[in-house]
Design an enzyme around this catalytic site. Sequence first.
Site, PDB file in Angstrom:
ATOM      1  N   LYS A  21      -0.326  -3.013   8.927  1.00 18.28           N
ATOM      2  CA  LYS A  21       0.699  -2.493   8.011  1.00 18.28           C
ATOM      3  C   LYS A  21       0.085  -1.430   7.109  1.00 18.28           C
ATOM      4  CE  LYS A  21       2.447  -4.981   4.538  1.00 18.28           C
ATOM      5  NZ  LYS A  21       2.108  -4.123   3.348  1.00 18.28           N
TER       6      LYS A  21
ATOM      7  N   ASP B 116      -2.695  -6.236   6.745  1.00 19.96           N
ATOM      8  CA  ASP B 116      -2.646  -5.050   5.890  1.00 19.96           C
ATOM      9  C   ASP B 116      -3.914  -4.213   6.015  1.00 19.96           C
ATOM     10  OD1 ASP B 116      -0.214  -4.872   4.574  1.00 19.96           O
ATOM     11  OD2 ASP B 116      -0.804  -6.236   2.969  1.00 19.96           O
TER      12      ASP B 116
ATOM     13  N   ASP C  50      -2.800  -7.825   1.787  1.00 23.39           N
ATOM     14  CA  ASP C  50      -3.839  -7.563   0.793  1.00 23.39           C
ATOM     15  C   ASP C  50      -3.490  -8.221  -0.539  1.00 23.39           C
ATOM     16  OD1 ASP C  50      -1.806  -5.823   0.089  1.00 23.39           O
ATOM     17  OD2 ASP C  50      -3.042  -4.003   0.131  1.00 23.39           O
ATOM     18  N   SER C  51      -2.315  -8.840  -0.597  1.00 18.58           N
ATOM     19  CA  SER C  51      -1.945  -9.694  -1.733  1.00 18.58           C
ATOM     20  C   SER C  51      -2.922 -10.846  -1.893  1.00 18.58           C
ATOM     21  CB  SER C  51      -0.523 -10.240  -1.553  1.00 18.58           C
ATOM     22  OG  SER C  51      -0.363 -10.815  -0.261  1.00 18.58           O
TER      23      SER C  51
ATOM     24  N   GLU D 132       1.021   1.342   3.824  1.00 16.10           N
ATOM     25  CA  GLU D 132       1.931   1.733   2.748  1.00 16.10           C
ATOM     26  C   GLU D 132       2.118   3.246   2.740  1.00 16.10           C
ATOM     27  OE1 GLU D 132       0.805   0.150  -1.033  1.00 16.10           O
ATOM     28  OE2 GLU D 132       0.578  -1.894  -0.266  1.00 16.10           O
TER      29      GLU D 132
ATOM     30  N   GLU E 172      10.303  -2.658  -0.162  1.00 15.42           N
ATOM     31  CA  GLU E 172       9.960  -3.476  -1.326  1.00 15.42           C
ATOM     32  C   GLU E 172      10.493  -2.874  -2.616  1.00 15.42           C
ATOM     33  OE1 GLU E 172       6.215  -5.614  -3.652  1.00 15.42           O
ATOM     34  OE2 GLU E 172       5.855  -4.567  -1.759  1.00 15.42           O
TER      35      GLU E 172
END
Length: 267
Positions: A115, A85, A46-47, A117, A184
């Site tokens: 992925k 993501d 999502d970056s 978070e 991270e």
Amino acid sequence: MQKQRTILDFQRMKAEGEKIAVLTSYDFPMTGIMDACGIDMILVGDSVGVVVAGYDNTLPVTMEDMIYHTRAVMRARPKAFVVADLPFLSYQTDLKSARLNAGLLVKDGGAAAVKIEGGVNVEETITAITDMDIPVVGHIGLTPQSLHRMGGFKVQGKGEEQAEKLMADALAVERAGAFAVVLEGIPMSLAARITAELSIPTIGIGAGPHCDGQVLVIHDILGLCSKYSPKFVKRYAELAPLIGEACSNYIAEVKGGIFPEERHGFK
């Protein structure tokens, strides 16, 4: 030629001490280039919202964005294992939404895994998705979707209490069924502890050299994002000046009547 990567490869690589190389990709041509180089895993992150769309953070990224870019990556038919993501609000509200959106990234996007978070707080969500036979990568430490709660992009796990919380998060992610976890923005010593404790691979970004693998954003390593470069980034090229030079030369040749030449036309 590299064989198609699977989650079994990453389990073997951790067991044998072979480092896992991961890069982000968001489009067809870049995926083809890095896959030909032998990248192990590609993250459709999502970056993309920051380095491609120009947002200040990843929060505005939608499921539609992620499916679009995952499809573009998959059209390159990479041998690398592709993880996409789950963006903000696609899995946090309820398990039904989490399962549906994870399924869409696999079914419509073509990803092999998703992925998520979070740690203890998403343990049930990870289990719900893995129960659908969709592989999951966890992500703990500095989680960009939580930047407002964290007070910005700050290193996590510095104090003893924070470190123990992150260890609990890592164990929760593993217990829930994730096959790997991104660490991270945490101290190197803590990343080493977590890596030694877990049976699943750890993928570091700003977490030091002791993780089982490393991930960076492709735009960062190519020198395409000049406004901000995190401490943990190593630039392997400086492409922004080269692109600028090419654009300037093109503009000058068009203005000067040099381009196109006769050889660039049709008879």
